[in-house]
Design a protein around this motif. Structure first.
Motif, mmCIF file in Angstrom:
data_model
loop_
_atom_site.group_PDB
_atom_site.id
_atom_site.type_symbol
_atom_site.label_atom_id
_atom_site.label_comp_id
_atom_site.label_asym_id
_atom_site.label_seq_id
_atom_site.Cartn_x
_atom_site.Cartn_y
_atom_site.Cartn_z
ATOM 1 N N LYS A 25 -22.140 18.409 -35.599
ATOM 2 C CA LYS A 25 -21.344 17.186 -35.520
ATOM 3 C C LYS A 25 -19.858 17.466 -35.704
ATOM 4 C CE LYS A 25 -21.180 15.337 -40.218
ATOM 5 N NZ LYS A 25 -21.596 14.273 -41.111
ATOM 6 N N HIS A 26 -19.521 18.586 -36.324
ATOM 7 C CA HIS A 26 -18.110 18.892 -36.482
ATOM 8 C C HIS A 26 -17.594 19.860 -35.428
ATOM 9 C CE1 HIS A 26 -17.460 16.485 -39.916
ATOM 10 N NE2 HIS A 26 -18.412 17.061 -40.596
ATOM 11 N N SER A 27 -18.363 20.067 -34.384
ATOM 12 C CA SER A 27 -17.834 20.867 -33.272
ATOM 13 C C SER A 27 -18.184 20.186 -31.958
ATOM 14 C CB SER A 27 -18.400 22.280 -33.309
ATOM 15 O OG SER A 27 -19.801 22.223 -33.231
ATOM 16 N N LEU A 28 -17.939 18.881 -31.912
ATOM 17 C CA LEU A 28 -18.239 18.112 -30.702
ATOM 18 C C LEU A 28 -17.090 18.281 -29.722
ATOM 19 C CD1 LEU A 28 -19.500 14.517 -31.439
ATOM 20 C CD2 LEU A 28 -20.496 16.181 -29.921
ATOM 21 N N TRP A 29 -17.213 19.225 -28.852
ATOM 22 C CA TRP A 29 -16.141 19.437 -27.872
ATOM 23 C C TRP A 29 -16.319 18.450 -26.733
ATOM 24 C CZ3 TRP A 29 -16.077 25.501 -27.501
ATOM 25 C CH2 TRP A 29 -15.616 26.004 -28.734
ATOM 26 N N TRP A 30 -15.213 17.833 -26.372
ATOM 27 C CA TRP A 30 -15.315 16.798 -25.331
ATOM 28 C C TRP A 30 -14.627 17.231 -24.052
ATOM 29 C CZ3 TRP A 30 -10.546 14.252 -24.232
ATOM 30 C CH2 TRP A 30 -9.539 14.456 -25.187
ATOM 31 N N LEU A 31 -15.135 16.706 -22.952
ATOM 32 C CA LEU A 31 -14.607 17.056 -21.633
ATOM 33 C C LEU A 31 -13.329 16.272 -21.388
ATOM 34 C CD1 LEU A 31 -14.952 18.478 -18.939
ATOM 35 C CD2 LEU A 31 -16.358 16.606 -18.191
ATOM 36 N N LEU A 32 -12.277 16.984 -21.044
ATOM 37 C CA LEU A 32 -10.995 16.350 -20.761
ATOM 38 C C LEU A 32 -11.096 15.632 -19.423
ATOM 39 C CD1 LEU A 32 -8.275 16.213 -22.124
ATOM 40 C CD2 LEU A 32 -7.603 18.235 -20.904
#
Ligand code: SF4
Lengths: 158, 184
Positions: A25-32
């Motif tokens: 949950k603390h490495s939720l990388w999101w798509l730009l």
């Protein structure tokens, strides 16, 4: 005297599920990726005031590295097939935040001939975020809600 | 800047004299900021050639081409109601005055000659009007849809456009309410 008290201070005990949830949950990388006016608020959320990266959520330039896609804006039928392709390129497990009225249900383009009436018509959505546009704080709240959801998942026991 | 009044009076006469009366035109709305020259749609190429190339006119810059579908009855019955109304707006880069050329097309099978050899930007305007209104521009270099996807059916800015129930498997209406999600 339990085992707990005999251990040195730099060791702690947890369950694997909890540790996995915590790190995921603390490495939720999101798509730009942004579509319309909501994506301006999405950019603000990445800026210094809201600073989404303090939640461990960093923008990624490619769907292959992203865990989260934030649908920020008006989705047209022409774009729908491209968005679906992006979503399918993301690796499992993947999460979707639908940001703003347009991507929730079509919003003010409810009667328009070119707008998809809700992004959940083409992909599953984890969090719906209302507003036109939602403020950066609201997007952070949506992220925190998603983090709570991820923390509760039993990822290894699927 | 306003169109010079002297030019305005001469313009309709000029069109008349250059083509020996073969092209009819009249100035409507001479008092507005952009005067409107109304012509018959079959003369569009002749009139555009005149306003672009004539030494006294020189409207070399094409601002826009716009189209409207008129299908509703209006109170003023003198207006030509059914069909398509087209506006071609040109500007003069010397004195910054503008001129609109107005023409109407029939409701069934609307078509007009292209002007994309007078101004390169005309092509995109024409494609837009073709895309949204279904006006056919004859002899165009490249008449494809410009905004809607190529497999789109119909022309959505027509008053009689009917939306299908699905597009590419995506429903075009929304039935269910959003389900509230709750996380304790
Ligand atoms: S919800 Fe409002 S702000 Fe967001 S994309 Fe739609 S119109 Fe723009």
């Amino acid at each position: 005297m339990s085992l707990y008290h005999e251990m040195p201070e730099n060791i702690f005990v947890t369950s694997v599920d909890q540790l996995l949830g915590w790190s995921r949950k603390h490495s939720l990388w999101w798509l730009l990726f942004g579509l319309a006016c909501c994506s301006i608020e999405l950019m603000h959320t990445g800026g210094p005031r809201a600073d989404i990266e303090r939640f461990g959520s960093a923008p990624r330039g490619t769907p292959r590295q992203a865990d989260l896609i934030i649908i920020a804006g008006t989705l047209t039928y022409k774009m729908a097939s491209r968005l679906k392709l992006l979503y399918e390129q993301m690796a499992e497990p993947k999460y979707v935040i639908s940001m703003g009225s347009c991507s929730n249900c079509g919003g003010l383009f409810d009667k328009a001939y070119s707008v998809v009436k809700g992004v959940d018509q083409i992909m599953p959505v984890d969090v719906y975020l209302p507003g036109c546009p939602p403020r950066p704080e609201a997007l952070l709240e949506a992220l925190v809600i998603l983090q709570k959801k991820i923390q509760k998942e039993k990822y290894l026991r699927k | 800047m306003n169109f010079p009044a002297a030019h305005l009076e001469k313009l309709a006469k000029l069109v008349d004299s250059v083509y020996n009366g073969a092209v009819s035109s009249e100035i409507v709305q001479a008092d507005t900021k952009i005067p409107v020259l109304k012509i018959n749609s079959r003369d569009i190429r002749k009139v555009v050639e005149l306003v672009v190339h004539h030494k006294d006119l020189g409207f070399t810059y094409l601002n826009t081409i716009s189209g409207t579908h008129l299908a509703e009855t209006r109170e003023d019955e003198s207006l030509d109601l059914k069909g398509f109304e087209m506006f071609y707006v040109f500007s003069n880069s010397q004195d910054f005055s503008s001129l609109a050329i107005k023409t109407t097309l029939p409701e069934n099978n609307p078509e007009i000659d292209t002007i994309d050899d007078f101004s390169g930007s005309a092509n995109w305007f024409e494609r837009e009007i073709f895309d949204l209104l279904g006006v056919n521009f004859k002899n165009s270099q490249d008449l494809r849809r410009i905004m809607l996807p190529p497999d789109w059916e119909g022309h959505p800015l027509r008053k009689d456009f009917k939306e299908g129930s699905h597009y590419n498997g995506i429903p075009t209406t929304r039935s269910s309410e959003l389900e509230a999600i709750r996380i304790e």
